[in-house]
Design an enzyme around this catalytic site. Sequence first.
Site, PDB file in Angstrom:
ATOM      1  N   HIS C  56       3.116 -15.678   0.621  1.00 51.21           N
ATOM      2  CA  HIS C  56       4.153 -15.240   1.569  1.00 51.21           C
ATOM      3  C   HIS C  56       5.370 -16.135   1.453  1.00 51.21           C
ATOM      4  O   HIS C  56       5.617 -16.926   2.377  1.00 51.21           O
ATOM      5  CB  HIS C  56       3.594 -15.290   3.010  1.00 51.21           C
ATOM      6  CG  HIS C  56       4.507 -14.715   4.039  1.00 51.21           C
ATOM      7  ND1 HIS C  56       5.521 -15.417   4.617  1.00 51.21           N
ATOM      8  CD2 HIS C  56       4.542 -13.482   4.585  1.00 51.21           C
ATOM      9  CE1 HIS C  56       6.150 -14.666   5.511  1.00 51.21           C
ATOM     10  NE2 HIS C  56       5.577 -13.487   5.512  1.00 51.21           N
ATOM     11  N   PHE C  57       6.123 -16.150   0.368  1.00 47.87           N
ATOM     12  CA  PHE C  57       6.045 -15.285  -0.783  1.00 47.87           C
ATOM     13  C   PHE C  57       6.193 -16.164  -2.006  1.00 47.87           C
ATOM     14  O   PHE C  57       6.818 -17.217  -1.923  1.00 47.87           O
ATOM     15  CB  PHE C  57       7.172 -14.250  -0.746  1.00 47.87           C
ATOM     16  CG  PHE C  57       7.162 -13.382   0.476  1.00 47.87           C
ATOM     17  CD1 PHE C  57       6.240 -12.336   0.623  1.00 47.87           C
ATOM     18  CD2 PHE C  57       8.068 -13.607   1.501  1.00 47.87           C
ATOM     19  CE1 PHE C  57       6.246 -11.517   1.753  1.00 47.87           C
ATOM     20  CE2 PHE C  57       8.069 -12.782   2.635  1.00 47.87           C
ATOM     21  CZ  PHE C  57       7.162 -11.742   2.769  1.00 47.87           C
TER      22      PHE C  57
END
Lengths: 116, 116, 116, 116, 116, 116
Positions: C56-57
Amino acid sequence: MSKDPALKTLDINDIIRLQRNRYPVLLVDKVIDLFPGESATGIKCFTYNEWYFPGHFDDDPNVPGFVQVESLAQTFILTFLCEEEFAGMKTSFVSINNVKFREKLYPARFCICMLL
Amino acid sequence: MSKDPALKTLDINDIIRLQRNRYPVLLVDKVIDLFPGESATGIKCFTYNEWYFPGHFDDDPNVPGFVQVESLAQTFILTFLCEEEFAGMKTSFVSINNVKFREKLYPARFCICMLL
Amino acid sequence: MSKDPALKTLDINDIIRLQRNRYPVLLVDKVIDLFPGESATGIKCFTYNEWYFPGHFDDDPNVPGFVQVESLAQTFILTFLCEEEFAGMKTSFVSINNVKFREKLYPARFCICMLL
Amino acid sequence: MSKDPALKTLDINDIIRLQRNRYPVLLVDKVIDLFPGESATGIKCFTYNEWYFPGHFDDDPNVPGFVQVESLAQTFILTFLCEEEFAGMKTSFVSINNVKFREKLYPARFCICMLL
Amino acid sequence: MSKDPALKTLDINDIIRLQRNRYPVLLVDKVIDLFPGESATGIKCFTYNEWYFPGHFDDDPNVPGFVQVESLAQTFILTFLCEEEFAGMKTSFVSINNVKFREKLYPARFCICMLL
Amino acid sequence: MSKDPALKTLDINDIIRLQRNRYPVLLVDKVIDLFPGESATGIKCFTYNEWYFPGHFDDDPNVPGFVQVESLAQTFILTFLCEEEFAGMKTSFVSINNVKFREKLYPARFCICMLL
């Protein structure tokens, strides 16, 4: 005069009992030729199936230097923790000196740490 | 004569771009006061939610020495990798000397590495 | 009339003792300004070396909203669990309301949760 | 007037393509009854073999509230990301309101999130 | 003559108590229709949020064959471990024969293992 | 008549290139004596620092049977994937037969899989 009476070998179950590091920071698999308080030879196998290879590096998995240092340090500490009066103590680094890295280590290799 | 023109700060996205270590072996979060090729100050936050605290130790989580060494080493390496000609290279330890550990580090602490 | 006699600070060892969440779902590192049963300020450090940043991410590591909510909730729960009669209880969410996310959080940042 | 022409089902490969969360923060396995921009039903299976059960809790594994919230949020977001103009965007929470938790969820259960 | 008096269902807490595998190698979530010493039906849910999907494979997550075998084996072993005289024993494979894999398993599927 | 012209050795970088399993489901470190399409000897090192030892078992770490089976299967598959026309294909189990487990494997051991 022989040192043999004190000679010990530690397998993984002994190592788990004698010191407090656990997965994923227990980085020695076996100790041979151990003379308590004096010297030891630690064995750490390396296999691709360890947490640091994907991150170091995805296209060239090799053992990070800090893992090698810790493997050496844990072998060293076991020369003391193998004596029952110290067994199970938690330990910390105080200082590091004169560590040299001679070649890259890949999966399917051993690291043999000799402390004299 | 001022060094200011070269002064840089690296955030986590810069660090990801400039060097190749990735989770779970990327151990510096920010670099400030960076003079390329000369000196830098690295910042690494510590939070209980890191992989090494359960294993070192379940009843007294503190930062292993080898993690501190690696954090320092990664800051050091970024003083070179921040120069575009070296960006993205993979690096290895050659030697370690004169590292001293002054106190235990717990979650909710910073480690600030200064290299001169 | 002063509340000071009740004022507490909880470090990570206190938090481990008082509540049951463990790695990788223990998301508060320290609690300061704690008035049992009333209010508290929780501190959670963020470092790239946490399990959620790669996912994430991969090209923009920032703290997922649900991690921020849980960090807040665990601070809240400690205002009760810090009282010995409740220490070590397992807890669950009942409801969530009026949570707002003001800015993205990156590694090398603190999250300070104030509950009033 | 029927909504059927727009009805979609997303399997895990569609979900991976349409949104950016990855392991271990991708918390929806399938989306059915999806009306783009309007409503969707997400399916998340729970199995003991997930990272949060050992930590929440070792003697009573149940799904943390924040995981349930995130599962719901990811289903919600897919009602938008399933439209090609938004596919692959990174998203963040803005606010959370009126979430209620009705019962504990154990391994071998489904979570079915309906958004209307 | 009915087998019903012996019929048992095991939930995850029973499974944790009766056998020694733990995360991330406990691969059965529930056992139903259990006739001790004779037969059982095991249930294992699959969700993308398991450790093996990113590695098998990043662009087509499906359940590795060895995970299916282990899930079956753990169900089998519970037909014995559910009897109090064997509860909590550690077990090992002796041999494997005649295992066939009929179709790929994806997240959001159940694996139902029937042993006769 | 010699088979030597076809004899190959695969190191970890070759294995990563030729097949699609990745951490934590890549369970062979090296392949030696490989005759494409015919036979091979795989080497898998075992070290305590692998994800399955804490769960199998905390007080007696030994290699789960399903990991040994997978290690064998991946060696087998490489006898085909080493041929360039198949390189990088994803593979699945079809069936397993006649696997016998002769002794417990501990950290600091090798598993050598010979396929004839």
